[in-house]
Motif scaffolding. Structure first.
Motif, short mmCIF file in Angstrom:
data_model
loop_
_atom_site.label_atom_id
_atom_site.label_comp_id
_atom_site.label_asym_id
_atom_site.label_seq_id
_atom_site.Cartn_x
_atom_site.Cartn_y
_atom_site.Cartn_z
N GLN A 10 2.96 17.31 58.99
CA GLN A 10 1.96 17.73 59.97
C GLN A 10 1.09 18.89 59.49
OE1 GLN A 10 1.68 15.08 61.89
NE2 GLN A 10 1.51 16.34 63.71
N LYS A 11 1.64 19.75 58.64
CA LYS A 11 0.87 20.90 58.18
C LYS A 11 -0.03 20.58 56.99
CE LYS A 11 3.82 24.51 60.06
NZ LYS A 11 4.67 25.69 59.79
N LYS A 12 0.24 19.45 56.34
CA LYS A 12 -0.66 18.99 55.28
C LYS A 12 -1.76 18.09 55.84
CE LYS A 12 2.30 19.17 51.17
NZ LYS A 12 2.88 18.36 50.08
N CYS A 13 -1.44 17.34 56.88
CA CYS A 13 -2.41 16.41 57.46
C CYS A 13 -3.61 17.18 58.00
CB CYS A 13 -1.76 15.61 58.58
SG CYS A 13 -2.91 14.51 59.46
N ALA A 14 -4.82 16.80 57.55
CA ALA A 14 -6.04 17.47 57.98
C ALA A 14 -6.75 16.75 59.12
CB ALA A 14 -7.00 17.59 56.79
N GLY A 15 -6.17 15.63 59.57
CA GLY A 15 -6.80 14.88 60.65
C GLY A 15 -8.08 14.21 60.22
N CYS A 16 -8.22 13.89 58.94
CA CYS A 16 -9.47 13.31 58.42
C CYS A 16 -9.59 11.82 58.69
CB CYS A 16 -9.59 13.59 56.93
SG CYS A 16 -8.37 12.72 55.90
N ALA A 17 -8.47 11.16 59.04
CA ALA A 17 -8.42 9.72 59.31
C ALA A 17 -8.69 8.87 58.08
CB ALA A 17 -9.38 9.33 60.44
N ALA A 18 -8.52 9.44 56.88
CA ALA A 18 -8.66 8.64 55.66
C ALA A 18 -7.63 7.52 55.64
CB ALA A 18 -8.49 9.53 54.43
N CYS A 19 -6.45 7.78 56.20
CA CYS A 19 -5.40 6.76 56.27
C CYS A 19 -5.87 5.56 57.08
CB CYS A 19 -4.12 7.35 56.84
SG CYS A 19 -4.35 8.28 58.38
N SER A 20 -6.54 5.83 58.19
CA SER A 20 -7.01 4.75 59.06
C SER A 20 -8.11 3.93 58.40
CB SER A 20 -7.52 5.33 60.39
OG SER A 20 -6.49 5.97 61.09
N VAL A 21 -9.02 4.63 57.71
CA VAL A 21 -10.11 3.94 57.01
C VAL A 21 -9.54 3.10 55.87
CG1 VAL A 21 -12.18 4.26 55.61
CG2 VAL A 21 -11.80 5.70 57.61
N VAL A 175 -1.53 6.36 49.38
CA VAL A 175 -2.36 6.58 48.19
C VAL A 175 -3.68 7.27 48.56
CG1 VAL A 175 -3.60 5.44 46.31
CG2 VAL A 175 -1.36 4.59 47.02
N ALA A 176 -4.24 6.88 49.71
CA ALA A 176 -5.57 7.37 50.09
C ALA A 176 -5.57 8.76 50.70
CB ALA A 176 -6.21 6.39 51.07
N CYS A 177 -4.42 9.27 51.13
CA CYS A 177 -4.37 10.56 51.80
C CYS A 177 -4.78 11.68 50.85
CB CYS A 177 -2.98 10.83 52.36
SG CYS A 177 -2.83 12.45 53.18
N PRO A 178 -5.88 12.38 51.09
CA PRO A 178 -6.35 13.41 50.15
C PRO A 178 -5.46 14.66 50.15
CG PRO A 178 -7.71 13.44 52.12
CD PRO A 178 -6.80 12.24 52.25
N ALA A 179 -4.68 14.84 51.21
CA ALA A 179 -3.82 16.02 51.31
C ALA A 179 -2.38 15.73 50.87
CB ALA A 179 -3.82 16.53 52.74
N GLU A 180 -2.12 14.49 50.48
CA GLU A 180 -0.77 14.06 50.09
C GLU A 180 0.24 14.39 51.19
OE1 GLU A 180 0.07 15.78 46.27
OE2 GLU A 180 -1.40 14.51 45.25
N LYS A 215 11.50 4.62 61.72
CA LYS A 215 11.62 5.04 60.33
C LYS A 215 10.33 5.69 59.82
CE LYS A 215 13.27 1.13 58.74
NZ LYS A 215 13.83 0.21 57.75
N VAL A 216 9.52 6.18 60.74
CA VAL A 216 8.42 7.07 60.42
C VAL A 216 8.79 8.43 60.99
CG1 VAL A 216 5.99 7.62 60.78
CG2 VAL A 216 6.67 5.26 60.38
N PHE A 217 8.91 9.42 60.12
CA PHE A 217 9.36 10.75 60.50
C PHE A 217 8.24 11.77 60.30
CE2 PHE A 217 12.84 8.24 58.83
CZ PHE A 217 13.86 8.40 59.77
N TYR A 218 8.29 12.84 61.07
CA TYR A 218 7.29 13.90 60.97
C TYR A 218 7.99 15.22 60.67
CZ TYR A 218 4.42 10.39 63.33
OH TYR A 218 3.77 9.24 63.66
N ILE A 219 7.38 16.00 59.77
CA ILE A 219 7.93 17.30 59.42
C ILE A 219 6.87 18.39 59.62
CG2 ILE A 219 9.60 16.39 57.76
CD1 ILE A 219 7.71 17.28 55.51
N ASN A 220 7.33 19.63 59.66
CA ASN A 220 6.43 20.79 59.75
C ASN A 220 5.53 20.74 60.98
OD1 ASN A 220 7.44 21.93 57.37
ND2 ASN A 220 6.01 20.77 56.11
#
Length: 227
Positions: A10-21, A175-180, A215-220
């Motif tokens: 959660q702290k790396k995710c920038a909310g850019c929605a690159a994953c969705s695109v 692969v597409a997530c710019p923030a890894e 089996k999708v987990f969230y951290i931070n």
């Protein structure tokens, strides 16, 4: 045999929605359908405001209610040996029981033939120019394990990019997530990155009260002390 899962930081995710695109591009996902989506929530009053963005997708639950709800035999919605929850359109009767059973709202139903705008008028002319019967941004790799373009009157959802997994590749959203911010791997391998992260870090899942063992987990997770 692997048991696949995903961690989202959660702290790396920038909310850019690159994953969705990326998901739409990789899987030829029609308009109005979101295999990769998000939840947003704003709390508090100015100037004490908190905003939360949580990426969502199929949780590939260990106790998948969509599989239990599927009335056909053999199941149209089923579990694989490596823990994926997948769908067989040839067995699907379009009853939408799986969609109703999913507590996360991540199963979608194709009411009509997808991509109608590419089959009529100017869209049809464009389609003819770039491939005839194939829509302009068709990805043939998707068709290795599933209909490249899903038909009408069947459900569809995230498959963890099973066609990429079959080729020892990561899901395209990872692969597409710019923030890894996404980590994918084998939950049963103690030496995998995802297993080490879940062992070391506090984590949470969506709607644990549903008892689905997602089996999708969230951290931070952000909290008051991070403000």
């Amino acid at each position: 045999m692997a048991n696949y899962g995903m961690v989202i930081d959660q702290k790396k995710c920038a909310g850019c929605a690159a994953c969705s695109v990326a998901c739409k591009n990789e899987n030829n996902v029609p308009d109005g359908i979101f295999w990769s989506h998000y939840i947003t929530e704003t709390k508090g009053k100015f100037p004490n405001i908190t905003y939360e963005y949580i990426s969502t997708l199929c949780n590939h639950c260990e106790n998948a209610p969509c599989v239990t709800a599927c009335p056909v035999d053999p199941k149209a919605m089923y579990k694989t040996k490596d823990g994926l929850t997948l769908h067989d359109p040839d067995k699907c009767i379009g009853c939408r029981a799986c969609e109703s059973a999913c507590p996360y709202g991540v199963i979608y139903f194709n009411e009509k033939e997808p991509f109608q705008r590419y089959r009529e008028g100017d869209g049809k002319k464009l389609t003819e120019k770039v491939g005839g019967n194939v829509i302009p941004y068709y990805n043939p790799d998707r068709a290795l394990t599933y209909d490249g373009i899903r038909r009408a009157r069947v459900v569809e959802k995230c498959s963890f990019c099973d066609h990429r997994i079959a080729n020892d590749e990561q899901p395209y959203c990872v692969v597409a997530c710019p923030a890894e911010a996404r980590i994918f791997g084998d939950l049963d391998d103690p030496n995998s990155e995802i297993s080490k992260i879940l062992k070391e870090k506090e984590h949470f899942v969506l709607k644990p009260e549903a008892g689905t063992k997602p089996k999708v987990f969230y951290i931070n997770k952000f909290d008051e002390k991070d403000k």
